[in-house]
Design an enzyme around this catalytic site. Structure first.
Site, PDB file in Angstrom:
ATOM      1  CB  SER A  67      78.953  -4.100 106.380  1.00 55.06           C
ATOM      2  OG  SER A  67      77.963  -5.081 106.553  1.00 55.06           O
ATOM      3  CE1 TYR A 125      78.209  -5.939 101.254  1.00 55.91           C
ATOM      4  CE2 TYR A 125      76.458  -6.833 102.619  1.00 55.91           C
ATOM      5  CZ  TYR A 125      77.651  -6.149 102.498  1.00 55.91           C
ATOM      6  OH  TYR A 125      78.285  -5.671 103.608  1.00 55.91           O
ATOM      7  CB  SER A 126      76.130 -13.169 100.476  1.00 57.67           C
ATOM      8  OG  SER A 126      75.864 -14.189 101.425  1.00 57.67           O
ATOM      9  CG  ASN A 127      75.898  -9.535 105.814  1.00 54.62           C
ATOM     10  OD1 ASN A 127      76.750  -8.695 106.032  1.00 54.62           O
ATOM     11  ND2 ASN A 127      74.654  -9.214 105.466  1.00 54.62           N
ATOM     12  CB  THR A 170      77.998   1.699 103.872  1.00 48.91           C
ATOM     13  OG1 THR A 170      77.552   0.500 103.218  1.00 48.91           O
ATOM     14  CG2 THR A 170      78.215   2.794 102.852  1.00 48.91           C
ATOM     15  N   GLY A 171      78.286   0.684 106.711  1.00 52.71           N
ATOM     16  CA  GLY A 171      77.878  -0.297 107.700  1.00 52.71           C
ATOM     17  C   GLY A 171      76.529   0.069 108.276  1.00 52.71           C
TER      18      GLY A 171
END
Length: 326
Positions: free
Chosen positions: A55, A145-147, A282-283
């Site tokens: 992300s 949070y939504s991709n 972060t990812g």
């Protein structure tokens, strides 16, 4: 840098296969590693190794969008339906960027680890991904949070520019900043060498997921990079190389997310126990976990990449506190 090395070693003790760190401070630069890059061979971790950054891709996507805002092609508080038919008419560009759109997070429906491993070479179509998410019940519009928001932004970039999302990121970000060790793989399943491998537990066995098609993450999480390149990228963002003053202020205007931190436009902030504020992202994808955070004056920069090994993912706040302790 004994303290930093102890943090890396502790992550491996907690289950990581290998970790690498690129640390910048007024005292200079330090790179460190622990564990192994690949379990079967025992190959050592290369501090310049490639990994999947997940992300952290969102900050790259947000930079391109904000450049389009600066050019007058987009406006933050106007609805995006002109470019994205089918998205609710009241969803604005700012809401997509800061996760207040309420759009359903499509990754909540991803399969279990065994199915994910089985389908790891499959291509995902972003337009189909967005359509499927939009068809789901919408949230309240509070921060969530939504991709899906960033898949929508990738499609919006393509609609506005008439070029592929990947080409826009390359020409607007990677090439101007000189990020020669960062790429957007598309359907390419291989990482360049040297690489950090990551593992997930599938039916009681650890499986290597370094090789995978990450098109399901697309503009929300497909990036492949190195620790040094990510530090260089965030220096360019926070230092004003990629954005004008107004756009940078907009990016750093955060929405509280309920846990004491806040999320701006494609970037988050963390407050350390001593009160210092860091900006970054972060990812996490296919066993990889990346933490990249930076002080606003760029006196301190840290990018940490963790190749999972079946243990739990490190929590961002505690890891940053450990790294900055003392």
């Amino acid at each position: 840098m004994e303290k930093l090395q102890k943090v890396l070693d502790s992550l491996v003790s907690d289950g990581a296969t290998g970790v690498l760190l690129d640390w910048r401070s007024p005292e200079g630069r330090w790179t460190g590693v622990s564990g192994v890059a690949e379990r079967a061979s025992g190959q050592p971790v290369d501090p310049a190794g490639w990994f999947r950054a997940g992300s952290i891709t969102k900050t790259f996507t947000a930079v391109v969008v904000l450049q389009l805002v600066a050019e007058g092609q987009l406006r933050l508080d106007e609805p995006v339906t002109q470019w994205l038919p089918g998205v609710p008419e009241d969803v604005t560009l700012r809401q997509l960027l800061n996760h207040t759109s309420g759009l359903y997070n499509y990754t909540d429906d991803l399969p279990d680890t065994a199915k994910l491993y089985q389908d790891r070479y499959d291509h995902w179509d972003p337009a189909e991904t967005l359509a499927g998410a939009v068809a789901k019940p919408r949230g309240s519009g509070d921060w969530a949070y939504s991709n899906t928001n960033y898949v929508a932004l990738g499609l919006l970039i393509e609609a506005v520019t008439g070029r592929s999302y990947e080409d826009e990121v390359r020409s607007r970000v990677l090439e101007p900043v000189g990020l020669t060790r960062t790429l957007l793989p598309g359907d390419d399943v291989d990482l360049p060498d040297p690489q950090l491998h990551a593992y997930l537990e599938v039916e009681g066995e650890l499986v290597d997921l370094a090789q995978a098609n990450v098109s399901q993450a697309w503009a929300a999480g497909q990036l492949v990079s190195t620790a040094a390149d990510l530090n260089r990228f965030y220096a360019a963002v926070l230092g004003g190389e990629l954005l004008g003053a107004d756009e940078l202020v907009a990016m750093l205007t955060g929405v509280p997310n309920g846990d004491g931190t806040a999320y701006g436009l494609g970037i988050a902030h963390e407050t350390l126990p001593d009160g210092r504020v860091l900006w970054g992202h972060t990812g996490g994808i296919f066993g990889y976990r990346t933490v990249s955070y930076h002080s606003l004056d760029l006196s301190h920069q840290v990018t940490l990449a963790v190749g999972g090994g079946g243990g739990g993912e490190p929590e961002t706040g505690p890891v940053l506190a450990d790294l900055f302790e003392g």
